[in-house]
Scaffold this motif. Structure first.
Motif: not given
Length: 530
Positions: A72-79, A303-309
């Motif tokens: 939905a919103i991208g890599l920002a959620i990795a914060s 790498f394993i929880v955001v990039l697949p999305g």
């Protein structure tokens, strides 16, 4: 759904093996004292603490929920992951030394030492409700959704299966069984998650490899790599079919210097579900090594929880809900055999987190509620029995909450927002209790009981404000209340104030070196993807 016989075999071997290992540990360990059942006899080494922290933290809400938010919103959620790493450094250096020096077993127990039994009971009740009704229920929901999407298992059967799996490890074995199975599960979790990420990134790059796949993601969807949102940044919410504000979810610099610190400090520093592992360490150095190990791993979790999305978004996944992104990746790009490992990793993530939350809920209920109000003279065996019954009750109640969660969109955001209703109050009580000697008991009580009403009031009156900012505002208001009441009630330090001896916060060279590595990586990431 394309789950082959090979996948079922791999998956079944893992499930049966872990249940067997958990049962073995349960019978091997006598667990005839409260300390052995709830705190693993305080014998945990650093590597077990670090692995268990990650296994307990990474669950369906990350692998499913965070992948959905990545879509939905991208890599920002990795914060949430990156700032968690920074928070762990603070916890290891400034909080654990105090807790271990005062031989704390539960967070509510510390509150009674610093304030009184009313503060302890109030927060104990809040924590049990939060763990059982919000956290455990959401894990069941996300886990059953994933198993249904990937394996075709009906949702209610998936919930029952997860309940049996988690119950086998947590009800009988106590914290030691949970932690030792976590050590295995975190290896499976990371390996399985990495397999899914590698395969989908390789598909994105048409077989050119992972690095090229990440480059392709950035080229095709550069907006998904913005780490800091502006107030006018938006995203398309597939769940509702509407364009929404990304800033509302992650408000600009607020993720670096604002409300996210409140969420993370509460979660990693004062949340029984997490901190219980560090409290069960052999000594302070082992505990700090375990925490900094978890911080390092945290830096690579996206790498394993955001990039697949993000990959699912770029490849125009055929889904109707953001939280279906990870199951779509597994179904579409993970080949036979590997799929069994990936789903085993998912169950490892879900099972370890449910076990940890259930164990912590039973610990708080037994030591902070049951022993105080229902059986003040409980024997060691009676406390263990109560803990097991409380664990079973938490598993059942959490499962009953699943239907109520089915109507939410990004479940990860739901968890963050509603946990944020109590985290500012808890953080205020602990920080002032630890570091301001003048804080009074009535001031702490006011923060405890005003936290939820104040959060509800702010949500209604400031509905357009990002919930992270609302958490920050709630923290400031509650801090002012605590300071105001304390100043009015007393002109001297509290007789129960915490004494912080000189040298208490010194850390060794190993901790300091890896802390600097984490800080350098954070600066690099936010500089590149600002």
């Amino acid at each position: 759904m394309n789950f082959s016989t090979t996948d079922f075999t791999v998956f079944a071997i893992y499930i049966v093996g872990m249940i067997g290992f958990g049962v073995y540990l349960a019978f091997k360990e006598k667990n005839d004292t409260a300390e052995s059942y709830f705190l693993a006899s305080k014998t945990l080494p650093w590597w077990a603490i670090g692995g268990s922290l990650i296994a307990s933290n990474i669950s369906a809400e990350q692998m499913i929920g965070m992948s959905g938010s990545g879509y939905a919103i991208g890599l920002a959620i990795a914060s949430y992951e990156f700032m968690a790493a920074a928070t762990l450094l603070v916890v290891g250096k400034y909080l654990l030394p105090v807790f271990l020096e005062h031989n704390i077993q539960t967070m509510p127990q510390f509150l009674e030492k610093r304030f009184d039994g009313r503060v302890r009971t109030g927060l104990a009740i809040f924590w049990v409700i939060l763990f059982v009704f919000v956290n455990v229920g959401s894990l069941y929901y996300l886990g059953s959704l994933a198993l249904h999407s990937i394996m075709g298992i009906p949702l209610h059967y998936a919930v029952i299966g997860l309940m049996i799996y988690a119950g086998t490890l947590s009800v009988f074995g106590g914290l030691k069984a949970v932690v030792w199975t976590d050590v295995i599960q975190v290896i499976i979790l990371i390996a399985g998650g990495a397999i899914a990420s590698i395969l989908v990134l390789n598909a994105v790059s048409d077989g050119q490899g992972v690095v090229e796949g990440i480059k392709m993601l950035y080229e095709k969807a550069p907006e998904k790599f913005d780490m800091i949102f502006d107030s006018d940044d938006t995203y398309f919410d597939i769940d509702s079919g509407q364009t929404k504000s990304a800033y509302q979810l992650l408000p600009g610099l607020g993720v670096l210097v604002g409300g996210m610190w409140i969420a993370n400090l509460y979660y990693w520093g004062f949340n029984q579900y997490i901190i219980q592992r560090a409290l069960a360490a052999k000594d302070i150095k082992e505990s700090q090594k375990g925490v900094v190990t978890a911080a390092i791993i945290k830096m690579f979790v996206p790498f394993i929880v955001v990039l697949p999305g993000i990959a699912a978004y770029v490849m125009k996944a055929d889904i109707t809900k953001a939280d279906q992104a990870y199951p779509w990746v597994v179904n579409s790009f993970v080949s036979s055999g590997f799929k069994g490992i990936v789903v085993a990793a998912l169950v490892a993530a879900i099972g370890s987190s449910i076990c940890s939350m259930v164990n912590s809920a039973s610990t708080i209920y037994t030591l902070d509620i049951h022993n105080k109000f229902f059986n003040k003279d409980a024997s060691e065996k009676s406390q263990v029995r109560t803990g097991r019954l409380a664990s079973l009750g938490a598993l059942i109640i959490g499962a009953l909450m699943v239907p109520a969660l089915a109507n939410f969109g990004q479940i990860f955001q739901f968890i963050q927002e509603y946990t944020g209703f109590i985290s500012p109050g808890i953080l205020v009580v602990f920080l002032f209790g630890l570091f301001w000697k003048r804080t009074t008991t009535n001031a702490a009580l006011a923060a405890v009981f005003l936290a939820i009403p104040l959060s509800l009031l702010l949500k209604v009156s400031l509905a357009d404000m990002a919930f992270i900012h609302r958490m920050g505002l709630s923290f400031v208001i509650l801090s002012a209340i605590v300071m105001g009441i304390s100043v009015m009630e007393s002109k001297t330090n509290s007789p129960k104030a915490i004494e912080l001896r000189k040298g208490l916060f010194n850390t060794d060279k190993t901790f300091n070196f890896w802390a600097l590595v984490v800080i350098a990586l954070l600066i690099l990431i936010y500089s590149v993807f600002y």
